[in-house]
Design an enzyme around this catalytic site. Sequence first.
Site, PDB file in Angstrom:
ATOM      1  N   LYS A 148      -4.847 -18.519  21.369  1.00 31.64           N
ATOM      2  CA  LYS A 148      -5.221 -19.520  20.352  1.00 31.64           C
ATOM      3  C   LYS A 148      -4.800 -20.899  20.869  1.00 31.64           C
ATOM      4  O   LYS A 148      -5.333 -21.343  21.887  1.00 31.64           O
ATOM      5  CB  LYS A 148      -4.606 -19.140  19.007  1.00 31.64           C
ATOM      6  CG  LYS A 148      -5.134 -17.786  18.505  1.00 31.64           C
ATOM      7  CD  LYS A 148      -4.638 -17.455  17.121  1.00 31.64           C
ATOM      8  CE  LYS A 148      -5.254 -16.180  16.594  1.00 31.64           C
ATOM      9  NZ  LYS A 148      -4.461 -14.985  16.850  1.00 31.64           N
TER      10      LYS A 148
ATOM     11  N   ARG B 228      -7.167 -13.483  25.976  1.00 24.50           N
ATOM     12  CA  ARG B 228      -7.160 -12.805  24.668  1.00 24.50           C
ATOM     13  C   ARG B 228      -6.200 -11.629  24.743  1.00 24.50           C
ATOM     14  O   ARG B 228      -6.521 -10.579  25.297  1.00 24.50           O
ATOM     15  CB  ARG B 228      -8.584 -12.343  24.341  1.00 24.50           C
ATOM     16  CG  ARG B 228      -8.765 -11.672  23.003  1.00 24.50           C
ATOM     17  CD  ARG B 228     -10.226 -11.604  22.630  1.00 24.50           C
ATOM     18  NE  ARG B 228     -10.768 -12.943  22.450  1.00 24.50           N
ATOM     19  CZ  ARG B 228     -10.597 -13.701  21.362  1.00 24.50           C
ATOM     20  NH1 ARG B 228      -9.920 -13.249  20.329  1.00 24.50           N
ATOM     21  NH2 ARG B 228     -11.107 -14.915  21.308  1.00 24.50           N
TER      22      ARG B 228
ATOM     23  N   GLU C  87       1.503   1.967  34.559  1.00 22.26           N
ATOM     24  CA  GLU C  87       2.265   2.398  33.381  1.00 22.26           C
ATOM     25  C   GLU C  87       3.756   2.331  33.678  1.00 22.26           C
ATOM     26  O   GLU C  87       4.202   2.674  34.767  1.00 22.26           O
ATOM     27  CB  GLU C  87       1.855   3.826  32.989  1.00 22.26           C
ATOM     28  CG  GLU C  87       0.564   3.805  32.187  1.00 22.26           C
ATOM     29  CD  GLU C  87      -0.183   5.108  32.205  1.00 22.26           C
ATOM     30  OE1 GLU C  87      -0.354   5.662  33.315  1.00 22.26           O
ATOM     31  OE2 GLU C  87      -0.599   5.567  31.128  1.00 22.26           O
TER      32      GLU C  87
ATOM     33  N   THR D 249      -0.188 -14.094  19.847  1.00 27.37           N
ATOM     34  CA  THR D 249      -1.313 -13.880  20.743  1.00 27.37           C
ATOM     35  C   THR D 249      -1.209 -14.991  21.774  1.00 27.37           C
ATOM     36  O   THR D 249      -0.470 -15.958  21.588  1.00 27.37           O
ATOM     37  CB  THR D 249      -2.663 -13.986  20.010  1.00 27.37           C
ATOM     38  OG1 THR D 249      -2.691 -15.210  19.275  1.00 27.37           O
ATOM     39  CG2 THR D 249      -2.876 -12.830  19.065  1.00 27.37           C
TER      40      THR D 249
ATOM     41  N   TYR E  73      -3.482   0.694  37.920  1.00 23.59           N
ATOM     42  CA  TYR E  73      -2.687   1.334  36.871  1.00 23.59           C
ATOM     43  C   TYR E  73      -1.219   1.042  37.106  1.00 23.59           C
ATOM     44  O   TYR E  73      -0.740   1.174  38.233  1.00 23.59           O
ATOM     45  CB  TYR E  73      -2.899   2.858  36.875  1.00 23.59           C
ATOM     46  CG  TYR E  73      -3.704   3.321  35.688  1.00 23.59           C
ATOM     47  CD1 TYR E  73      -3.276   3.006  34.397  1.00 23.59           C
ATOM     48  CD2 TYR E  73      -4.865   4.058  35.839  1.00 23.59           C
ATOM     49  CE1 TYR E  73      -4.008   3.407  33.290  1.00 23.59           C
ATOM     50  CE2 TYR E  73      -5.606   4.469  34.740  1.00 23.59           C
ATOM     51  CZ  TYR E  73      -5.171   4.135  33.462  1.00 23.59           C
ATOM     52  OH  TYR E  73      -5.901   4.531  32.379  1.00 23.59           O
TER      53      TYR E  73
ATOM     54  N   ASP F 274       5.603 -14.301  13.557  1.00 25.26           N
ATOM     55  CA  ASP F 274       4.338 -14.127  14.275  1.00 25.26           C
ATOM     56  C   ASP F 274       3.774 -15.540  14.446  1.00 25.26           C
ATOM     57  O   ASP F 274       3.244 -16.129  13.506  1.00 25.26           O
ATOM     58  CB  ASP F 274       3.407 -13.241  13.442  1.00 25.26           C
ATOM     59  CG  ASP F 274       2.021 -13.115  14.063  1.00 25.26           C
ATOM     60  OD1 ASP F 274       1.704 -13.860  14.997  1.00 25.26           O
ATOM     61  OD2 ASP F 274       1.256 -12.253  13.584  1.00 25.26           O
TER      62      ASP F 274
HETATM   63  N1  DSN Z   1      -8.514 -13.547  13.594  1.00 28.56           N
HETATM   64  C1  DSN Z   1      -7.418 -14.456  13.775  1.00 28.56           C
HETATM   65  C2  DSN Z   1      -7.670 -15.776  13.147  1.00 28.56           C
HETATM   66  O1  DSN Z   1      -8.800 -16.209  13.150  1.00 28.56           O
HETATM   67  O2  DSN Z   1      -6.746 -16.412  12.681  1.00 28.56           O
HETATM   68  C3  DSN Z   1      -6.120 -13.887  13.339  1.00 28.56           C
HETATM   69  O3  DSN Z   1      -5.847 -12.792  14.104  1.00 28.56           O
END
Ligand code: DSN
Length: 427
Positions: A241, A247, A54, A238, A52, A212
Site C-alpha cells: 500500500k 503484494r 521451506e 502488507t 523452494y 495492523d
Molecule cells: N482491501 C484492502 C483495502 O482496500 O484497504 C484492505 O485489505
Amino acid sequence: MLEIIKKQDPELYESMYGEYTRQEDKLEMIASENYVSNAVLEAQGSVLTNKYAEGLPYGRSKKTGDIMYKKYGRYYGGCEWVDKVERLAMERACELFGAEHANTQAHSGSQANMGVYFSVLKPGDTILGMSLSHGGHLTHGAPVNFSGMLYNVIPYGVDEETGHIDYDALRELALEHKPKLIVCGASAYSRTIDFERIGSIAREAGALCMADIAHIAGLVAAKKHPLPFPHMDFVTTTTHKTLRGPRAGLIMCKKEFAKGIDKTIFPGIQGGPLMHVIAAKAICFKEAMSKEYSDYIDLVMINAKTLAKELTDLGFNIVSGGTDNHLFLVDLNNKDISGKKAETILNQAGITLNKNTVPKETRSPFVTSGVRIGTPALSSRGMGPAEMKIIAGYINQIISAPDDEELRVKIKAKVKQLCAKFPLWYK
Ligand code: DSN
C-alpha cells in the site's frame, strides 16, 4: 512491456495489456493501491520464483531458542543465495520499523494477522478489534472472516460525532471484557492512531496488543506517523500500500514472541515462502529508507490534505473533518447519491476509487453512503496539490450531475490528458 506473453499467449496478453493501460490512463485513487518501482517488479519476475525454501534462513539454539545463523534451518538444499535474500529482508524490516524480530514470509496481510492470532490465541479467546463498519479490517474480527468465526470478538469503533477513535470507550471495553489481544489499525480511518495509548490500555487490561499498520506502513517507515513499537507486542502489515512494495505481508514482534510467530507461519499455516516476493520486499524496505521516499510520503500527505480541503470547499462532508494520513472518507448523505453509484459514475469518467461505509451508516456495505479516497498512487506518478485541485473539480462536476453521460465522456478525455503528463515508468 509483456513482449514474450504477447507472442506466446495473445488472448491473455490482451487482458494484461488492458490492465496496464487502465493503470496508465486513469486516476488511481483507491487508498490501498500504488505503483511499484521497476526494481520491485523485476524481483517479482525473477528466477527466485523457481526456488523452494521451506523453513528459515537460520536455526535456533536448543538451549535458549536464540537465532543461530550457523545452524541450517531449511528443509531443502541449495538455499545459500535465498538465505541471504531473506536475511536482508528481515534485517531491513527490523531497521525500518524499529522491530526486534521480523518474519518476512507471510504471503498476505490476512496471513500475517492469522500468524499472530494462531501464535497466541486459542479458539474462543476474546479479542478487541475495530469494527469493519467503523474502518477496521475483515481480519480484525468481522463475523464473515476466520477471526470472527474463531474468536469471541468485542468490536470498538469511532465516536460517531467526531469520527475519531473513541479511546475512552475502547478502554472501558478492554477492562470489562479482559481480552487476550487488542487489535488496532484500520483500512478506512484518516486520523493518527495513538499506539501509545492503546498499548497502555492493553497493559492495564492484561492484554497483548497488535497493530495492523497495512495502510499507514509507508507513513510509519518515513517517521511521519508515530511508531507502533515499543507500545505494541506485534505489528503486521502488507507491503504494497503506502509502502509501495510487492503484494504481500510482514509480521514483526518483540523478541519473546519470535519463535512462536516463525513456527506458526511455517509449518503452521504456510508452506514454501515466495522468495521472489521476499526479494521484492527487501527492495521496498531499502527504498523506504531513502530521502526520495520520505519526500514522497510528504507529498502523499499534502495531496490528501489538499484534496480533502478542496472537496470541503465544494460542499462535500469529509468524515472527521479532514485527514492526518493518505486517505479520507467522503460522506455523501448531503449529495443524494449512494457510494455505489458514485463509484460507478466516477469510474466511467476515469476516476477509480471505492464505495465505503461511513459513521451512522444506513445502507448495506454493498451500497454504502460514502466513498474512500487515497493519494498514494497519484503521488507516486508525481501529481501534486495543483492536480488535486483539478481532480476535486472533476469529482464535484460528476457527483453533481449523476445522469450526465456526456459530461463523463468529456471528463474521461481530460483525465487521460492529465495522466499523460505523469507517465508510468514501466518498460
Ligand atoms: N482491501 C484492502 C483495502 O482496500 O484497504 C484492505 O485489505
